[in-house]
Design a protein around this motif. Structure first.
Motif, short mmCIF file in Angstrom:
data_model
loop_
_atom_site.label_atom_id
_atom_site.label_comp_id
_atom_site.label_asym_id
_atom_site.label_seq_id
_atom_site.Cartn_x
_atom_site.Cartn_y
_atom_site.Cartn_z
N GLU A 74 0.77 -1.04 0.11
CA GLU A 74 0.10 -0.41 -0.49
C GLU A 74 1.43 1.43 0.26
O GLU A 74 0.59 2.07 -0.91
N VAL A 75 1.91 1.32 0.82
CA VAL A 75 2.66 2.41 0.79
C VAL A 75 3.51 2.29 -0.52
O VAL A 75 3.70 3.71 -0.97
N MET A 76 3.82 1.58 -0.78
CA MET A 76 4.82 2.56 -2.15
C MET A 76 3.71 2.39 -3.62
O MET A 76 3.89 2.90 -4.34
N GLU A 77 2.58 1.91 -3.06
CA GLU A 77 1.94 2.10 -4.74
C GLU A 77 1.75 3.45 -4.10
O GLU A 77 1.18 4.09 -5.23
N ILE A 78 0.48 3.87 -2.77
CA ILE A 78 0.35 5.18 -2.59
C ILE A 78 1.63 6.19 -3.49
O ILE A 78 1.99 7.48 -3.68
N ALA A 79 3.09 6.16 -3.03
CA ALA A 79 4.09 6.76 -3.49
C ALA A 79 3.89 6.89 -4.75
O ALA A 79 4.32 8.03 -4.72
N ARG A 80 3.72 5.70 -5.43
CA ARG A 80 4.69 6.90 -7.20
C ARG A 80 3.34 7.14 -7.53
O ARG A 80 3.49 6.63 -8.96
N SER A 81 2.17 7.51 -6.87
CA SER A 81 1.49 7.52 -7.64
C SER A 81 1.17 8.51 -7.97
O SER A 81 0.74 8.89 -8.90
N ILE A 82 2.17 9.93 -7.92
CA ILE A 82 2.13 10.95 -8.45
C ILE A 82 3.58 11.00 -8.46
O ILE A 82 4.68 10.50 -8.04
N LYS A 83 3.77 11.56 -9.52
CA LYS A 83 5.06 11.75 -10.26
C LYS A 83 5.39 13.03 -10.58
O LYS A 83 4.73 14.20 -11.00
N CYS A 84 6.87 13.42 -10.58
CA CYS A 84 7.28 14.99 -10.36
C CYS A 84 7.33 14.93 -12.17
O CYS A 84 7.19 14.02 -13.07
N GLU A 85 7.70 16.59 -12.36
CA GLU A 85 7.37 16.59 -14.43
C GLU A 85 9.24 15.72 -14.45
O GLU A 85 9.48 15.83 -15.47
N GLU A 86 10.07 15.06 -13.57
CA GLU A 86 11.66 14.75 -14.18
C GLU A 86 10.94 13.28 -14.51
O GLU A 86 11.58 12.64 -15.83
#
Length: 259
Positions: A203-215
């Motif tokens: 859960e932690v990992m999926e939520i963390a990677r759900s928002i991408k930065c511009e780079e």
């Protein structure tokens, strides 16, 4: 009688188990560590030709680690233990034998919410992390999956749990809540026996990677172009009589050549 010295020509042994390399030889061997993450000249040239800006990889690495720690703080976890190679890559950008470790728990990483990033690396592979500024410490992995540990699995689990529980105690500030992305039941039981509370790290990992930065968006655009160029080459080999396996081999070869 040692007959190795009697063998001449191309079959003569160049490396022997009893040889003692000089200090100069050892230093030279170390200098040959060319482990490199990322694309080569082919892919970079194609991206430049397509007018794509190159992503800032050091920024992406820092951003991803902080995204992970944001989620750890939100859930009030002392840290997270990662085995899934994709999760390890996201948190640390560290890779090694990616396919093999998807089904063999041979390397893992502990990320403290407020503290170090400790990678537990497969035997004799410590050098693959020497370039990585995100990793605080490199330790040898304690493998306790049956293929490696066999009937010593109970013993190895205890050793592994001692080390992980000690990290939680050292860096948790009294918090014993640990997220884990995947772990066999023997490990869960051993950690709980030491007072560590286990929670869902996926859960932690999926939520963390759900928002991408511009780079990261830049990196995704570059990856799409690299894949498109590989598909173009695969299409060029799609002729009557070609086997499906042979056709796929062109795509894989071209993707690999682009990093």
């Amino acid at each position: 009688m040692d007959t190795s010295s009697l063998i001449t020509g191309k079959h003569r042994s160049k490396i022997g188990a009893l040889q003692n390399p000089s200090a100069e030889t050892i230093e030279y061997a170390k200098s040959l560590n060319l482990h490199n993450l990322g694309p080569g000249e082919l892919a970079v040239g194609e991206w430049e030709a397509a007018g794509l800006p190159l992503p800032d990889m050091p920024y992406i690495r820092r951003y991803r680690l902080e995204r992970l720690r944001e989620q750890l703080r939100k859930h009030d976890y002392a840290g997270i233990l990662l085995y899934d190679p994709l999760n390890t890559r996201y948190a640390t950008d560290s890779t090694n034998m990616q396919l093999w470790v998807t089904h063999n728990a041979a390397r893992y990483v502990f990320v403290a919410t407020e503290g170090p990033v400790v990678i537990f690396e497969f035997a004799h592979c410590e050098h693959v992390n020497s370039h990585n500024p995100l990793i605080t410490e490199i330790r040898p992995a304690i493998s306790w999956f049956y293929f490696i540990s066999g009937d010593r699995t109970p013993e190895m689990v205890e050793r592994w749990a001692d080390e992980i529980a000690d990290l939680v105690t050292q860096h948790g500030g009294g918090n014993n809540r640990l997220a884990i992305d995947r772990c066999n039941f023997e490990g869960i039981r051993a950690l709980e026996k030491r007072g560590v509370e286990i929670f869902n790290g996926e859960e932690v990992m999926e939520i963390a990677r759900s928002i991408k930065c511009e780079e990261e968006i830049k990196a995704m655009r570059c990856a799409i172009v690299a894949c498109d160029r590989s598909i173009d080459i695969m299409k060029a080999h799609m002729v009557p009589g070609v086997s499906e396996q042979r056709l796929w081999s062109y795509l894989h070869a071209e993707n690999i050549s682009r990093g």
